[in-house]
Write a protein that holds these residues in place. Structure first.
Motif, mmCIF file in Angstrom:
data_model
loop_
_atom_site.group_PDB
_atom_site.id
_atom_site.type_symbol
_atom_site.label_atom_id
_atom_site.label_comp_id
_atom_site.label_asym_id
_atom_site.label_seq_id
_atom_site.Cartn_x
_atom_site.Cartn_y
_atom_site.Cartn_z
ATOM 1 N N THR A 157 0.579 -1.081 0.092
ATOM 2 C CA THR A 157 -0.345 -0.059 -0.001
ATOM 3 C C THR A 157 0.704 1.543 -0.248
ATOM 4 O O THR A 157 2.285 1.276 0.276
ATOM 5 C CB THR A 157 -0.875 -0.220 1.112
ATOM 6 O OG1 THR A 157 -2.173 -1.198 1.362
ATOM 7 C CG2 THR A 157 -1.719 1.184 1.338
ATOM 8 N N THR A 158 -0.205 2.075 -0.644
ATOM 9 C CA THR A 158 0.787 3.044 -0.854
ATOM 10 C C THR A 158 -0.074 4.749 -0.146
ATOM 11 O O THR A 158 -1.175 4.240 -0.744
ATOM 12 C CB THR A 158 1.771 3.810 -1.814
ATOM 13 O OG1 THR A 158 2.685 5.277 -1.355
ATOM 14 C CG2 THR A 158 0.976 3.990 -2.919
ATOM 15 N N GLN A 159 -0.130 5.567 0.421
ATOM 16 C CA GLN A 159 -0.220 6.989 0.341
ATOM 17 C C GLN A 159 -0.404 8.125 -1.332
ATOM 18 O O GLN A 159 0.296 8.490 -1.155
ATOM 19 C CB GLN A 159 -0.437 7.459 1.643
ATOM 20 C CG GLN A 159 -1.903 8.311 2.071
ATOM 21 C CD GLN A 159 -1.598 8.643 3.013
ATOM 22 O OE1 GLN A 159 -0.446 8.829 3.875
ATOM 23 N NE2 GLN A 159 -2.919 9.897 3.599
ATOM 24 N N LEU A 160 -1.502 8.492 -1.707
ATOM 25 C CA LEU A 160 -1.451 9.249 -3.112
ATOM 26 C C LEU A 160 -2.306 10.754 -1.678
ATOM 27 O O LEU A 160 -2.621 10.599 -0.959
ATOM 28 C CB LEU A 160 -2.813 9.119 -3.839
ATOM 29 C CG LEU A 160 -2.693 7.377 -3.984
ATOM 30 C CD1 LEU A 160 -3.692 7.483 -4.972
ATOM 31 C CD2 LEU A 160 -1.525 7.475 -4.712
ATOM 32 N N PHE A 161 -1.430 11.868 -2.499
ATOM 33 C CA PHE A 161 -1.926 13.217 -1.997
ATOM 34 C C PHE A 161 -1.898 14.245 -3.222
ATOM 35 O O PHE A 161 -1.392 13.671 -4.032
ATOM 36 C CB PHE A 161 -0.626 13.324 -0.847
ATOM 37 C CG PHE A 161 -0.281 12.968 0.498
ATOM 38 C CD1 PHE A 161 -0.348 13.289 1.191
ATOM 39 C CD2 PHE A 161 0.789 12.442 -0.379
ATOM 40 C CE1 PHE A 161 -0.234 11.877 1.820
ATOM 41 C CE2 PHE A 161 1.514 11.164 0.446
ATOM 42 C CZ PHE A 161 0.848 11.076 2.170
ATOM 43 N N ALA A 162 -3.116 15.115 -2.817
ATOM 44 C CA ALA A 162 -3.829 16.886 -3.758
ATOM 45 C C ALA A 162 -3.129 17.442 -2.724
ATOM 46 O O ALA A 162 -4.111 17.688 -1.637
ATOM 47 C CB ALA A 162 -5.050 15.611 -4.594
ATOM 48 N N TYR A 178 -13.577 16.844 -3.869
ATOM 49 C CA TYR A 178 -11.774 16.189 -4.702
ATOM 50 C C TYR A 178 -12.800 14.473 -5.361
ATOM 51 O O TYR A 178 -13.276 13.253 -4.704
ATOM 52 C CB TYR A 178 -11.047 15.521 -3.657
ATOM 53 C CG TYR A 178 -10.430 16.486 -2.896
ATOM 54 C CD1 TYR A 178 -8.813 17.274 -3.299
ATOM 55 C CD2 TYR A 178 -10.494 17.081 -2.120
ATOM 56 C CE1 TYR A 178 -7.627 17.702 -3.201
ATOM 57 C CE2 TYR A 178 -9.601 18.660 -1.096
ATOM 58 C CZ TYR A 178 -8.616 18.637 -2.104
ATOM 59 O OH TYR A 178 -8.090 19.604 -1.277
ATOM 60 N N GLN A 179 -11.977 14.213 -6.727
ATOM 61 C CA GLN A 179 -12.528 12.738 -7.034
ATOM 62 C C GLN A 179 -11.334 11.988 -8.013
ATOM 63 O O GLN A 179 -10.502 12.651 -8.361
ATOM 64 C CB GLN A 179 -13.841 12.718 -7.909
ATOM 65 C CG GLN A 179 -14.399 11.665 -8.374
ATOM 66 C CD GLN A 179 -14.484 11.217 -7.369
ATOM 67 O OE1 GLN A 179 -15.419 11.108 -6.177
ATOM 68 N NE2 GLN A 179 -14.054 9.475 -7.056
ATOM 69 N N TRP A 180 -10.761 10.787 -7.470
ATOM 70 C CA TRP A 180 -9.819 10.248 -7.621
ATOM 71 C C TRP A 180 -10.653 9.073 -8.423
ATOM 72 O O TRP A 180 -11.423 8.461 -8.212
ATOM 73 C CB TRP A 180 -9.312 9.590 -6.294
ATOM 74 C CG TRP A 180 -8.381 9.686 -5.676
ATOM 75 C CD1 TRP A 180 -8.578 10.517 -4.415
ATOM 76 C CD2 TRP A 180 -6.918 10.421 -5.966
ATOM 77 N NE1 TRP A 180 -7.711 11.957 -4.189
ATOM 78 C CE2 TRP A 180 -6.081 11.389 -4.627
ATOM 79 C CE3 TRP A 180 -5.988 10.101 -6.909
ATOM 80 C CZ2 TRP A 180 -5.314 12.140 -5.029
ATOM 81 C CZ3 TRP A 180 -4.586 10.526 -6.843
ATOM 82 C CH2 TRP A 180 -3.818 11.963 -6.092
ATOM 83 N N THR A 181 -9.916 8.966 -9.515
ATOM 84 C CA THR A 181 -10.656 7.735 -10.757
ATOM 85 C C THR A 181 -9.247 7.085 -10.787
ATOM 86 O O THR A 181 -8.195 7.716 -11.847
ATOM 87 C CB THR A 181 -11.083 8.216 -11.974
ATOM 88 O OG1 THR A 181 -10.521 9.004 -12.216
ATOM 89 C CG2 THR A 181 -12.204 8.903 -11.319
ATOM 90 N N PRO A 199 -8.906 14.043 -0.335
ATOM 91 C CA PRO A 199 -7.443 14.704 -0.925
ATOM 92 C C PRO A 199 -6.314 13.311 -0.389
ATOM 93 O O PRO A 199 -5.372 13.544 -1.214
ATOM 94 C CB PRO A 199 -7.597 15.615 0.032
ATOM 95 C CG PRO A 199 -8.271 15.479 0.868
ATOM 96 C CD PRO A 199 -9.004 15.054 0.538
ATOM 97 N N ASP A 200 -6.257 12.605 0.443
ATOM 98 C CA ASP A 200 -5.400 11.577 0.968
ATOM 99 C C ASP A 200 -5.935 10.117 1.385
ATOM 100 O O ASP A 200 -5.128 9.635 1.712
ATOM 101 C CB ASP A 200 -4.150 12.265 2.085
ATOM 102 C CG ASP A 200 -5.579 12.116 2.894
ATOM 103 O OD1 ASP A 200 -6.497 12.345 2.919
ATOM 104 O OD2 ASP A 200 -5.091 12.333 4.384
#
Length: 636
Positions: free
Chosen positions: A481-486, A497-500, A511-512
């Motif tokens: 697993t890794t964490q995403l950041f906006a 926010y909307q991740w796809t 956002p994270d």
């Protein structure tokens, strides 16, 4: 020797006084110096506007005789009279009104009830015939928020001339009574322009609230703005910086001038007595303006009595009181004043707002604002969905938790027309925390950390929203697993926010989120602030790690340089002996380079040629004679 000493001291004192005088904040009449000469008759109406879109203010004014109108083009170091070449010679003007009404981004000119189209080449054409424009037009605003400037007529009746978008107008009568002065402003902050009207005699003033459906209702009593006296001056603005527009009424009758403070609940309170803003009962014109760039709106008024008190400039002290500084500022005195029309605008782009005045005594004067203290921010707003002139747009400057609010006006008072530009005095503010623009269309734009002492051109809809996306680590093994950041900046600050794609994400609307993709995946984040949107992406590479991470090495290997160019070096100081198997793998787990090195127990160092490797991410697998595996990542 004493006499020479006295003379020297006197001369030194004189030099000091001259230097102090040179630095004194004052208004200086530079009309002749700037080439504005040769006018006849008594001064009457004034209108500033950058009609040729060259980012400096041009000037129009007229005389009371009805046979004198002048248009001066601002050429920087001087003004040039272009009245004849513009096709406007021989005109008269009870009111000079600038408004872009032909939907071509060129600001047109309305003189009384005559509509002149700006041709874009320095000339104007009379297109009144068949347009539906008639009567005395005194203000422009987009009353129905369709993106077109409408016109407001005060005589022979009060009517909105709704702009149909094809150079024609449709009349909608509000009142069958004529009125003398007007200010259009959004007193209840519902985004629609309301209308406050003043009378020539002792008939009552009227406030008409815009209902947003093309109709207006009388809200005078409800709002507590009744004034049963002659109001020859009228202006609106936020004098106490609470975010609500207030009203100042210039008296020409038995009732004193009035300062009406907006309470923010649809009503006003008379604060004339507590603020000391009674003024005089022979007011020709009045206006709010921040003449000293301290962030507080002051009140300028001109009066008929040019012997005793002439003009008044009430400096806003910021504590609910005002002080008359007109004489000290050089704009009041005997044989100065009785101005019928005025206009405020920074004609020389030095950050200090200047004044052009037309009247019966000193006729035509261009008062340059010299040695003005305080920082500034001058906004040149251009509408795209809202009207081109941005009429009705609100701008708010925030610094250290305090706000200054200004609105773009499309003409107020009787014979007055000031610049469309919004001139913010900032006092000693050195950086603006945020600048927020509220357009009539509903679009909101926000800029952060704005530098002071500049002229800013802002176009409606220009997105200030920026987005940066990254990951805690962009290469993982399947199942990890890794964490995403906006990170977002600009815009209104109200982000969604909307991740796809959402597959493998813990919370795609945050956002994270945490990401656990099963294969290499490009994640896209789209952010919106309700008015504009932005997007960015990050790719998470999933590695085939089976068999590579079976053991954890306790040996200390270092590889360098990272990133390498043609050679990468492996080094160990742990005294290893025996064979050392070295593999370099790509992100798919394929072995690209394989070699065996012999360790002799001393400091170990080996160089590997990687000239043939393509740019990308690689992993170095080092296996010692005990089958202990060490993994090192590098990027070429």
């Amino acid at each position: 020797m004493k006499p020479p000493t006295i003379i020297t001291l006197a001369l030194f004192t004189l030099l000091i006084l001259n230097n102090l005088s040179a630095q004194q904040h004052t208004f200086t009449n530079v009309a002749a110096q700037m080439g504005i000469t040769g006018q006849t008759g008594l001064g009457h109406s004034v209108g500033w506007c950058d009609f040729d879109n060259d980012k400096d203010l041009d000037l129009a004014f007229s005389n009371q005789d009805g046979n004198g109108f002048w248009l001066y083009r601002n050429d920087g170091s001087s003004f040039t009279n272009i009245t004849s070449s513009a096709g406007l010679a021989g005109q008269g003007a009870n009111k000079i009104l600038w408004a872009e009404v032909t939907n071509d981004t060129l600001t047109d000119l309305i003189l009384n009830g005559t509509l002149y189209k700006n041709n874009g080449d320095g000339t104007f054409s009379n297109i009144t015939g068949g347009s539906g424009v008639s009567g005395y037009i005194y203000s422009a605003a987009d009353f129905n928020k369709d993106g077109y400037n409408d016109l407001l007529r005060l005589s022979p009746n009060v009517a909105v001339l709704f702009n149909d978008g094809d150079n024609t107008f449709t009349q909608s009568v509000i009142s069958n009574t004529s009125y003398w002065v007007v200010t259009c402003f959004d007193y209840d902050l519902d985004s629609y322009q309301d209308i406050y009207l003043g009378t020539y005699n002792d008939s009552p003033n009227k406030l008409y609230r815009n209902l947003g459906d093309g109709t207006f209702e009388d809200a005078t009593s409800q709002a507590n703005v009744t004034y049963n006296g002659a109001a020859h001056g009228l202006t609106s603005g936020d004098y106490n910086n609470d975010g609500f527009p207030d009203i100042y009424i210039g008296s020409y009758g038995n009732i004193s001038c009035k300062l009406l403070q907006n309470q923010g609940d649809g009503t006003f309170t008379d604060v004339t007595s507590s603020t000391g803003t009674f003024g005089h009962n022979d007011t020709r014109t009045t206006s709010f303006a921040d003449y000293n760039n301290d962030g507080l709106l002051d009140i300028f008024s001109s009066h008929h009595d040019f012997y005793s008190y002439s003009n008044t400039l009430l400096r806003n002290n910021g504590n609910g009181s005002f002080t008359n500084v007109s004489v000290a500022m050089g704009i009041s005195g005997e044989w100065i004043g009785d101005y019928f029309g005025i206009g405020w605008g920074d004609f020389n782009n030095d950050g200090a707002i200047d004044l052009f005045a037309a009247g019966h005594i000193d006729k035509y004067r261009l008062f340059r604002n010299d040695n003005c203290p305080g920082n500034y921010l001058n906004l040149y707003l251009t509408g795209t969905v809202s009207t081109y002139n941005a009429v009705g747009t609100k701008a708010v400057v925030w610094s250290d938790g305090e706000a200054i609010t200004r609105w773009v006006s499309g003409g107020e008072g009787k014979h007055d027309f000031s610049s469309f530009n919004l001139e913010f005095g900032l006092n000693d503010i050195t950086i603006v925390d945020s600048l927020i623009i509220y357009w009539p269309s509903g679009i909101i734009q926000k800029l952060n950390d704005v530098e002071v002492n500049q002229f800013m051109e802002i176009e409606e809809g220009f997105s200030t929203l920026e987005l940066s996306v990254y990951a805690e680590t962009d290469s993982i093994c399947a199942g990890d697993t890794t964490q995403l950041f906006a990170t977002a900046t600009g815009g209104t600050g109200n982000y969604s926010y909307q991740w796809t794609p959402a597959i493998g994400l813990s919370n795609p609307d945050l956002p994270d989120p945490m990401a656990s993709p099963q294969q290499t995946t490009a994640y896209i984040c789209t952010i919106s602030d309700g008015n504009s949107a932005a997007s960015d992406s990050v790719t998470i590479t999933v590695l085939i790690c089976t068999g590579i991470y079976d053991n954890k090495s306790k040996q200390r290997f270092i590889i360098f340089p990272n990133p390498p160019k043609d050679v990468i070096i492996i080094k160990s100081e742990n005294g290893l002996t025996g064979d050392l198997n070295i593999k370099i793998l790509n992100v798919a787990g394929e072995v690209i380079i394989y070699k065996t090195e012999q360790c002799n127990g001393n400091n170990f160092e080996v160089k590997i040629n990687i000239t043939d490797l393509h740019p990308g991410i690689y992993f170095m697998q080092i296996t010692d004679y005990k089958s202990v595996v060490t993994i090192k990542k590098f990027v070429k």
